[in-house]
Design a protein around this motif. Structure first.
Motif, PDB file in Angstrom:
ATOM      1  N   HIS A  57      87.685 129.417  54.050  1.00  0.00           N
ATOM      2  CA  HIS A  57      86.661 130.282  53.454  1.00  0.00           C
ATOM      3  C   HIS A  57      86.542 130.197  51.937  1.00  0.00           C
ATOM      4  O   HIS A  57      85.504 130.540  51.384  1.00  0.00           O
ATOM      5  N   ALA A  58      87.607 129.837  51.253  1.00  0.00           N
ATOM      6  CA  ALA A  58      87.612 130.077  49.810  1.00  0.00           C
ATOM      7  C   ALA A  58      87.823 128.825  48.957  1.00  0.00           C
ATOM      8  O   ALA A  58      87.901 128.926  47.732  1.00  0.00           O
ATOM      9  N   GLY A  59      87.907 127.657  49.579  1.00  0.00           N
ATOM     10  CA  GLY A  59      88.119 126.449  48.792  1.00  0.00           C
ATOM     11  C   GLY A  59      89.497 126.380  48.155  1.00  0.00           C
ATOM     12  O   GLY A  59      89.669 125.798  47.092  1.00  0.00           O
ATOM     13  N   GLY A  60      90.464 127.015  48.783  1.00  0.00           N
ATOM     14  CA  GLY A  60      91.844 126.965  48.279  1.00  0.00           C
ATOM     15  C   GLY A  60      92.183 128.143  47.387  1.00  0.00           C
ATOM     16  O   GLY A  60      91.402 129.094  47.258  1.00  0.00           O
ATOM     17  N   GLY A  61      93.364 128.088  46.796  1.00  0.00           N
ATOM     18  CA  GLY A  61      93.805 129.180  45.933  1.00  0.00           C
ATOM     19  C   GLY A  61      95.285 129.044  45.620  1.00  0.00           C
ATOM     20  O   GLY A  61      95.815 127.928  45.617  1.00  0.00           O
ATOM     21  N   TYR A  62      95.905 130.193  45.375  1.00  0.00           N
ATOM     22  CA  TYR A  62      97.335 130.185  45.054  1.00  0.00           C
ATOM     23  C   TYR A  62      98.093 131.113  45.987  1.00  0.00           C
ATOM     24  O   TYR A  62      97.576 132.139  46.422  1.00  0.00           O
ATOM     25  N   ALA A  63      99.308 130.735  46.280  1.00  0.00           N
ATOM     26  CA  ALA A  63     100.165 131.586  47.099  1.00  0.00           C
ATOM     27  C   ALA A  63     101.498 131.762  46.383  1.00  0.00           C
ATOM     28  O   ALA A  63     102.068 130.787  45.876  1.00  0.00           O
ATOM     29  N   ASP A  64     101.953 132.989  46.300  1.00  0.00           N
ATOM     30  CA  ASP A  64     103.262 133.283  45.708  1.00  0.00           C
ATOM     31  C   ASP A  64     104.090 134.071  46.709  1.00  0.00           C
ATOM     32  O   ASP A  64     103.594 134.991  47.342  1.00  0.00           O
ATOM     33  N   VAL A  65     105.346 133.685  46.818  1.00  0.00           N
ATOM     34  CA  VAL A  65     106.268 134.444  47.675  1.00  0.00           C
ATOM     35  C   VAL A  65     107.416 134.924  46.796  1.00  0.00           C
ATOM     36  O   VAL A  65     108.050 134.123  46.109  1.00  0.00           O
ATOM     37  N   LEU A  66     107.623 136.232  46.764  1.00  0.00           N
ATOM     38  CA  LEU A  66     108.689 136.806  45.952  1.00  0.00           C
ATOM     39  C   LEU A  66     109.728 137.453  46.859  1.00  0.00           C
ATOM     40  O   LEU A  66     109.387 138.279  47.705  1.00  0.00           O
ATOM     41  N   VAL A  67     110.958 137.035  46.662  1.00  0.00           N
ATOM     42  CA  VAL A  67     112.028 137.577  47.493  1.00  0.00           C
ATOM     43  C   VAL A  67     112.822 138.597  46.685  1.00  0.00           C
ATOM     44  O   VAL A  67     113.489 138.252  45.702  1.00  0.00           O
ATOM     45  N   PHE A  68     112.711 139.859  47.049  1.00  0.00           N
ATOM     46  CA  PHE A  68     113.461 140.938  46.411  1.00  0.00           C
ATOM     47  C   PHE A  68     114.687 141.260  47.267  1.00  0.00           C
ATOM     48  O   PHE A  68     114.868 140.711  48.353  1.00  0.00           O
ATOM     49  N   GLU A  69     115.463 142.191  46.772  1.00  0.00           N
ATOM     50  CA  GLU A  69     116.685 142.564  47.488  1.00  0.00           C
ATOM     51  C   GLU A  69     116.376 143.173  48.860  1.00  0.00           C
ATOM     52  O   GLU A  69     117.060 142.903  49.843  1.00  0.00           O
ATOM     53  N   ASP A  70     115.334 143.996  48.919  1.00  0.00           N
ATOM     54  CA  ASP A  70     115.062 144.717  50.163  1.00  0.00           C
ATOM     55  C   ASP A  70     113.741 144.349  50.828  1.00  0.00           C
ATOM     56  O   ASP A  70     113.399 144.889  51.873  1.00  0.00           O
ATOM     57  N   HIS A  71     112.971 143.469  50.224  1.00  0.00           N
ATOM     58  CA  HIS A  71     111.717 143.051  50.875  1.00  0.00           C
ATOM     59  C   HIS A  71     111.223 141.712  50.323  1.00  0.00           C
ATOM     60  O   HIS A  71     111.690 141.244  49.287  1.00  0.00           O
ATOM     61  N   ILE A  72     110.281 141.129  51.063  1.00  0.00           N
ATOM     62  CA  ILE A  72     109.624 139.892  50.614  1.00  0.00           C
ATOM     63  C   ILE A  72     108.148 140.197  50.424  1.00  0.00           C
ATOM     64  O   ILE A  72     107.533 140.864  51.266  1.00  0.00           O
ATOM     65  N   GLU A  73     107.624 139.763  49.288  1.00  0.00           N
ATOM     66  CA  GLU A  73     106.204 140.001  49.025  1.00  0.00           C
ATOM     67  C   GLU A  73     105.468 138.660  49.011  1.00  0.00           C
ATOM     68  O   GLU A  73     105.950 137.682  48.443  1.00  0.00           O
ATOM     69  N   ILE A  74     104.301 138.646  49.678  1.00  0.00           N
ATOM     70  CA  ILE A  74     103.475 137.436  49.709  1.00  0.00           C
ATOM     71  C   ILE A  74     102.157 137.769  49.027  1.00  0.00           C
ATOM     72  O   ILE A  74     101.499 138.737  49.413  1.00  0.00           O
ATOM     73  N   GLN A  75     101.812 137.004  48.004  1.00  0.00           N
ATOM     74  CA  GLN A  75     100.537 137.229  47.319  1.00  0.00           C
ATOM     75  C   GLN A  75      99.653 136.006  47.515  1.00  0.00           C
ATOM     76  O   GLN A  75     100.084 134.882  47.250  1.00  0.00           O
ATOM     77  N   LEU A  76      98.443 136.247  47.991  1.00  0.00           N
ATOM     78  CA  LEU A  76      97.494 135.152  48.191  1.00  0.00           C
ATOM     79  C   LEU A  76      96.266 135.447  47.342  1.00  0.00           C
ATOM     80  O   LEU A  76      95.644 136.497  47.493  1.00  0.00           O
ATOM     81  N   VAL A  77      95.937 134.535  46.450  1.00  0.00           N
ATOM     82  CA  VAL A  77      94.820 134.781  45.537  1.00  0.00           C
ATOM     83  C   VAL A  77      93.843 133.616  45.605  1.00  0.00           C
ATOM     84  O   VAL A  77      94.248 132.453  45.489  1.00  0.00           O
ATOM     85  N   ASP A  78      92.570 133.951  45.805  1.00  0.00           N
ATOM     86  CA  ASP A  78      91.564 132.884  45.775  1.00  0.00           C
ATOM     87  C   ASP A  78      90.352 133.320  44.958  1.00  0.00           C
ATOM     88  O   ASP A  78      90.200 134.491  44.638  1.00  0.00           O
ATOM     89  N   GLN A  79      89.538 132.343  44.612  1.00  0.00           N
ATOM     90  CA  GLN A  79      88.302 132.643  43.891  1.00  0.00           C
ATOM     91  C   GLN A  79      87.112 132.279  44.761  1.00  0.00           C
ATOM     92  O   GLN A  79      86.128 131.715  44.302  1.00  0.00           O
ATOM     93  N   GLY A  80      87.230 132.611  46.023  1.00  0.00           N
ATOM     94  CA  GLY A  80      86.180 132.304  46.990  1.00  0.00           C
ATOM     95  C   GLY A  80      85.071 133.342  46.972  1.00  0.00           C
ATOM     96  O   GLY A  80      84.940 134.118  46.019  1.00  0.00           O
ATOM     97  N   PRO A  81      84.272 133.387  48.024  1.00  0.00           N
ATOM     98  CA  PRO A  81      83.084 134.259  48.054  1.00  0.00           C
ATOM     99  C   PRO A  81      83.404 135.743  48.218  1.00  0.00           C
ATOM    100  O   PRO A  81      82.524 136.582  48.034  1.00  0.00           O
ATOM    101  N   GLY A  82      84.649 136.079  48.558  1.00  0.00           N
ATOM    102  CA  GLY A  82      84.994 137.488  48.792  1.00  0.00           C
ATOM    103  C   GLY A  82      84.652 137.915  50.209  1.00  0.00           C
ATOM    104  O   GLY A  82      83.955 137.205  50.940  1.00  0.00           O
ATOM    105  N   ILE A  83      85.193 139.075  50.621  1.00  0.00           N
ATOM    106  CA  ILE A  83      84.975 139.572  51.981  1.00  0.00           C
ATOM    107  C   ILE A  83      83.982 140.738  51.910  1.00  0.00           C
ATOM    108  O   ILE A  83      84.243 141.730  51.230  1.00  0.00           O
TER     109      ILE A  83
END
Lengths: 140, 116
Positions: A57-83
């Motif tokens: 849908h968005a022509g690609g983007g960036y993905a970040d995975v952050l591992v904390f002590e008590d949880h894992i966070e996944i951030q997905l960012v794109d500059q596509g058309p939006g939802i």
């Protein structure tokens, strides 16, 4: 809290067949950190669906995975058309993916619902014409 | 059910992977990868008629041990390499999806890990 371990990936939007490479890499990295297989599967499936979405849908983007002590966070960012309608997009079976994507086994309207299913929380920020940011959290 | 038994029941040809003695506890037959990602449990086998690298990645995400391609579909070299990296067994059978799933089910391999 000790500093999080961060993995950063650029998701190529032009090549459907390579989509998912970042998720495979995350899976390996989390295994090395000694995270449980069940948690690794939840994180990698959620990220994989997100990656596929970014490519479709968005022509690609960036993905970040952050591992904390008590949880894992996944951030997905794109500059596509939006939802346009997030509530509608969250319904199982709703899809705006083109037919050629369905013939590749995706576009069944299960991507966002699967991401929610496998994570403990999921937030979607989206602006039409500007892009989408999805933040997911899996508790350890 | 051992992967070796699946091979025998489906008269399948092994394309890559060596460890046929591993046990699988459930199976999923689908050409829609998102459905596979939604419902499959641990140590499963995937039966599919779809051929592209995302099939192998989907199976890898779900920690699946084996993929059976139905209707004599043949995976590409790229897929074989991806599967080999994660130690997955790839097989192909000339049976159609319905028949392949039916044979495994009739011999005790359930859908989502339920016991019959």
């Amino acid at each position: 809290m000790t500093e999080a371990v961060r993995f950063h990936f650029s998701v190529d939007g032009d090549d459907f067949s390579s989509a998912g490479q970042a998720s495979v890499q995350v899976k390996k990295s989390l295994r090395q950190l000694g995270i449980s297989p069940e948690t690794i599967r939840r994180v990698s499936v959620a990220m994989y669906e997100g990656e596929i979405n970014m490519v479709i849908h968005a022509g690609g983007g960036y993905a970040d995975v952050l591992v904390f002590e008590d949880h894992i966070e996944i951030q997905l960012v794109d500059q596509g058309p939006g939802i346009a309608d997030i509530e509608l997009a969250m319904q199982e079976g709703f899809s705006t993916a083109p037919d050629n994507i369905r013939s590749l086994g995706f576009g069944a309207g299960m991507g966002l619902p699967n991401m929610k299913r496998y994570t403990d929380s999921m937030e979607i920020e989206s602006k039409l014409g500007e892009g989408t940011k999805i933040t997911m959290r899996v508790n350890l | 059910m051992k992967i070796a038994q699946i091979k025998e029941l489906l008269n399948a040809e092994v394309i890559c992977g060596e460890d046929l003695e591993r046990e699988v506890y459930s199976a999923c037959g689908s050409d829609m990868m998102s459905d596979v990602l939604a419902y499959v449990k641990d140590q499963a086998v995937l039966l599919t008629g779809l051929v592209n690298p995302q099939v192998v990645r989907t199976a890898e995400m779900m920690d699946m041990l084996c993929i059976v391609f139905v209707r004599s579909k043949t995976p590409t070299q790229e897929m074989i390499e991806l599967a080999s990296c994660s130690g997955m067994v790839l097989m192909k059978t000339d049976k159609r999806m319905y028949e392949a799933c039916g044979k495994l089910y009739a011999h005790g391999l359930c859908g989502n890990g339920e016991v019959r």
